[in-house]
Design an enzyme around this catalytic site. Structure first.
Site, PDB file in Angstrom:
ATOM      1  N   GLU A  52      11.181   3.657 -16.005  1.00  0.00           N
ATOM      2  CA  GLU A  52      10.159   4.061 -15.909  1.00  0.00           C
ATOM      3  C   GLU A  52       9.735   5.788 -15.160  1.00  0.00           C
ATOM      4  O   GLU A  52       8.647   6.274 -14.833  1.00  0.00           O
ATOM      5  CB  GLU A  52       9.302   3.315 -15.214  1.00  0.00           C
ATOM      6  CG  GLU A  52       9.369   2.311 -14.926  1.00  0.00           C
ATOM      7  CD  GLU A  52       8.624   1.417 -14.524  1.00  0.00           C
ATOM      8  OE1 GLU A  52       7.690   0.861 -15.892  1.00  0.00           O
ATOM      9  OE2 GLU A  52       8.817  -0.149 -14.529  1.00  0.00           O
TER      10      GLU A  52
ATOM     11  N   ASP B 112       4.755   4.670 -18.108  1.00  0.00           N
ATOM     12  CA  ASP B 112       5.282   4.482 -16.961  1.00  0.00           C
ATOM     13  C   ASP B 112       6.348   6.053 -17.816  1.00  0.00           C
ATOM     14  O   ASP B 112       5.795   7.233 -16.279  1.00  0.00           O
ATOM     15  CB  ASP B 112       5.502   3.777 -15.695  1.00  0.00           C
ATOM     16  CG  ASP B 112       4.756   2.976 -14.966  1.00  0.00           C
ATOM     17  OD1 ASP B 112       3.468   3.101 -14.872  1.00  0.00           O
ATOM     18  OD2 ASP B 112       4.917   1.703 -14.821  1.00  0.00           O
TER      19      ASP B 112
ATOM     20  N   ARG C  14      -2.359   6.850 -16.272  1.00  0.00           N
ATOM     21  CA  ARG C  14      -2.126   6.282 -18.073  1.00  0.00           C
ATOM     22  C   ARG C  14      -3.202   5.622 -18.722  1.00  0.00           C
ATOM     23  O   ARG C  14      -3.524   5.164 -19.283  1.00  0.00           O
ATOM     24  CB  ARG C  14      -1.317   5.235 -18.114  1.00  0.00           C
ATOM     25  CG  ARG C  14      -0.895   3.669 -16.776  1.00  0.00           C
ATOM     26  CD  ARG C  14       0.424   3.318 -16.949  1.00  0.00           C
ATOM     27  NE  ARG C  14       0.177   2.030 -17.716  1.00  0.00           N
ATOM     28  CZ  ARG C  14       1.039   1.591 -17.180  1.00  0.00           C
ATOM     29  NH1 ARG C  14       2.064   1.129 -16.737  1.00  0.00           N
ATOM     30  NH2 ARG C  14       1.857   0.164 -18.031  1.00  0.00           N
TER      31      ARG C  14
HETATM   32  C1  PEP Z   1       6.225   0.144 -19.012  1.00  0.00           C
HETATM   33  O1  PEP Z   1       5.557   1.341 -17.989  1.00  0.00           O
HETATM   34  O2  PEP Z   1       6.488   0.886 -20.226  1.00  0.00           O
HETATM   35  C2  PEP Z   1       6.711  -1.235 -18.462  1.00  0.00           C
HETATM   36  C3  PEP Z   1       6.519  -1.604 -19.621  1.00  0.00           C
HETATM   37  O3  PEP Z   1       6.105  -1.218 -17.514  1.00  0.00           O
HETATM   38  P1  PEP Z   1       4.722  -1.959 -17.721  1.00  0.00           P
HETATM   39  O4  PEP Z   1       4.032  -1.899 -18.746  1.00  0.00           O
HETATM   40  O5  PEP Z   1       4.034  -3.352 -16.937  1.00  0.00           O
HETATM   41  O6  PEP Z   1       4.227  -0.595 -16.110  1.00  0.00           O
HETATM   42 MG    MG Z   2       6.382   0.121 -16.127  1.00  0.00          MG
END
Ligand code: PEP
Ligand code: MG
Length: 593
Positions: A433, A457, A467
């Site tokens: 990520e 991420d 985000r």
């Molecule tokens: C991501 O970053 O895509 C992920 C699945 O982790 P989180 O959304 O928990 O940061």
């Molecule tokens: Mg993530």
């Protein structure tokens, strides 16, 4: 009768329609303005004392719990906050403002706290003092909460209502969900924020970024929320209510139709089988995952137990949660992700102060490797649960090789410590990520058993776009070719090293991304449970060879919009029957407007 509808638009997050009374969730109310003549000094003093007492009680409970679990060194972290509450000078300063300036308790407290923080923060040379300022800000918010914020008992009034707020944290949403709210409308919020992800998982209709909503509503007012199209109607007329009731019925019919494929495999028309699994945050979602046909859990986010309590849970508490998920999903596997705290998910006793760039800061595996005791306790709970079924361990926020080597050493050491059976093997995988991890995936792959691409991420870090920040939301696009190139590289390196690769970010459930991810060779898609039937229907109508062509074209496009246009053409020409389905799961993009 003349229509009184006030129609507002926002970003659709979680589908579904609700028509009900609204509940204004106002955590940090602005100080109440009272006429100086009307102010009752004794009442304000009493209010203040009660708030201090309640905050102290909270802190003492947390302190004791931390002490029992981690020892006195850790519980001492809260000493400064407790001392702050007992500081006589501080009390005197607040009382003075109430008495002499006829300020309310909230206003007086905020004024004194602000001056206190300013004076400490001015002393920028002292790290110690700056860290203490953080402590005081924390405890300050706790007292403000007690003084003017919503009381827990008020949350009970949210039952069967549509919650309206500027923003809510994930734990707040969980608390509200437990009360049985029927929808949530936010003035801010982010498409892939954890709050949004949880709302989807809990199937609570949600619309975010509805500008001005908090100013426009009053508790008790009726509203309609349409989480599929991002529409909010305040004071709807009877005619409008009927329209939305009909739309709600159509939506439910469509969902019921999809339920017909729940037990079928996710297999393309040319025979390629894809694993469709679920993302969950807490055990209660396992049933939702199973109802929607999940063949396992591809991402069990484990932060919420920590956040809900405000401090690390006990090994037993963690084990109970993990084990219940593992047993229910058996014989399918559960990928338990070790804590991804930090950034937007802060915890008192592992909070070291405000960061300039929290998403680039102390987060995920970085915290675990430094706070090894907390990491080891979670690993004990995971390893114990792994004896109850099929468990895989996943490490978040990996940005370099050394983190993986070190984490794996700790896992092995914990196994020895608990006499983990030698004949049991637990897969260890990592999230891809961070762009550096994707770019180094050839070196990372030999070290692990699987990759799972965290596209939320990965998009954030690749496009340098927060985000959760709606100001730059138009840049955030997981279908941006730059993100796709990193995914392609990751998949190729995983397969060269004979490991499988999944995607567990939001894009895994986006109908527009599914054909592309399939074409890029992804083996598993892990998504919010309610997206699984839609994903399955798309996959069952698609051929892998067509998906490969689309993916190759996508890699050569200039932006996500061009990719979605390609797919729209494909739908019109070949899959017109899927048009509605694409609309249900579609993630809206500002940059397509
Ligand atoms: C991501 O970053 O895509 C992920 C699945 O982790 P989180 O959304 O928990 O940061
Ligand atoms: Mg993530």
């Amino acid at each position: 009768m003349k229509s009184k509808d006030a129609i507002l638009r926002g970003m659709p997050i979680s589908p579904g329609i609700a028509i009900n009374k609204v509940f204004a969730f106002n955590r940090y109310k602005l100080p109440t303005r009272i006429n100086k003549e009307e102010l009752n000094v004794d009442k304000e003093m009493l209010k203040l004392q009660r708030a201090f007492d309640e905050a102290k009680k909270d802190l003492e409970t947390i302190r004791k719990h931390i002490g029992d679990m981690l020892g006195d060194d850790y519980s001492a972290i809260l000493d400064a906050q407790l001392l702050f509450l007992e500081d006589e000078e501080l009390h005197k300063a607040i009382y003075k403002l109430i008495e002499e300036k006829k300020m309310t308790a909230e206003m007086a407290f905020r004024t004194v706290l602000k001056n206190y923080l300013i004076s400490i923060e001015k002393q920028t040379n002292s790290n110690y003092l700056r860290e203490r300022a953080m402590d005081f800000r924390d405890i300050g918010m706790r007292v403000v909460d007690k003084l003017g914020g919503i009381l827990t008992s008020n949350i009970k009034d949210a039952k069967n209502k549509i919650v309206v707020a500027n923003d809510v944290s994930t734990t707040e949403l969980l608390n509200l969900a437990q009360e049985g709210i029927v929808g949530i409308i936010l003035a801010s919020g982010g498409q892939t924020s954890h709050t949004s992800i949880v709302a989807k998982a809990l199937e609570i209709p949600m619309v975010i970024q509805v500008k001005g909503i908090t100013e426009l509503i009053k508790s008790g007012m009726t509203a309609i929320i349409d989480g599929k199209d991002g529409i909010v109607v305040l004071n709807p007329s009877e005619k409008t209510k009927r329209q939305f009731e009909k739309k709600h019925k159509d939506y439910i019919d469509e969902l019921n139709d999809l339920k017909g494929i729940v037990d079928l495999d996710a297999i393309t028309v040319d025979g390629a089988k894809i694993d469709l699994v679920a993302n969950i945050e807490m055990p209660l979602e396992v049933d939702i995952a199973l109802h929607n046909g999940a063949k396992g859990i591809g991402l069990y986010r484990t932060e919420f137990l920590y956040l809900e309590k405000g401090f690390p849970p006990t090994i037993e508490e963690m084990y109970n949660d993990y084990s219940s998920v593992v047993k229910k999903m058996s014989p399918n596997s559960v990928i338990i992700r070790t804590i991804d705290l930090g950034a937007d998910k802060l915890l008192h006793d592992i909070y070291y102060g405000k960061e300039q760039n929290p998403f680039l800061g102390w987060r995920g595996i970085r915290i675990c490797l430094e706070k090894e005791l907390i990491f080891r306790e979670q690993l004990i709970a995971i390893l114990k649960a792994s004896l109850d079924g099929e468990v895989k361990i996943m490490l978040p926020m990996v940005s370099n090789i050394e983190e993986v080597i070190k984490a794996k050493e700790i896992i092995e050491d914990v196994k020895k410590e608990i006499n983990y059976p030698k004949d049991r093997y637990v897969d260890v995988g990592i999230m891809i990520e961070v762009p550096s991890a994707a770019l180094m995936s050839d070196k990372l792959a030999p070290l692990v058993d699987f990759f799972s691409i965290g596209s939320n991420d990965l998009t954030q870090y690749t496009l340098a776009v927060d985000r959760g920040n709606h100001k730059v939301n138009y840049i955030y696009d997981s279908l941006h070719p730059s993100v796709l190139k990193l995914i392609q590289m990751t998949v190729e390196n995983a397969h060269k090293n004979n490991i499988w690769v999944g995607v567990c970010g939001e894009m895994a459930g986006d109908p527009y991304a599914i054909p592309i991810l399939l074409g890029l060779g992804v083996d598993e898609l892990s998504m919010t449970p309610i997206s699984i039937p839609v994903a399955k229907k798309i996959i069952r109508n698609l051929s892998l060879s067509e998906a490969k062509i689309l993916a190759n074209k996508a890699l050569n496009h200039r932006n996500g919009k061009e990719i979605r246009t390609d797919i729209d053409k494909e739908i019109e020409e070949k899959f017109i029957s899927l048009k509605n389905i694409f609309n249900i799961g579609r993630i809206n993009h500002d940059n397509d407007k």
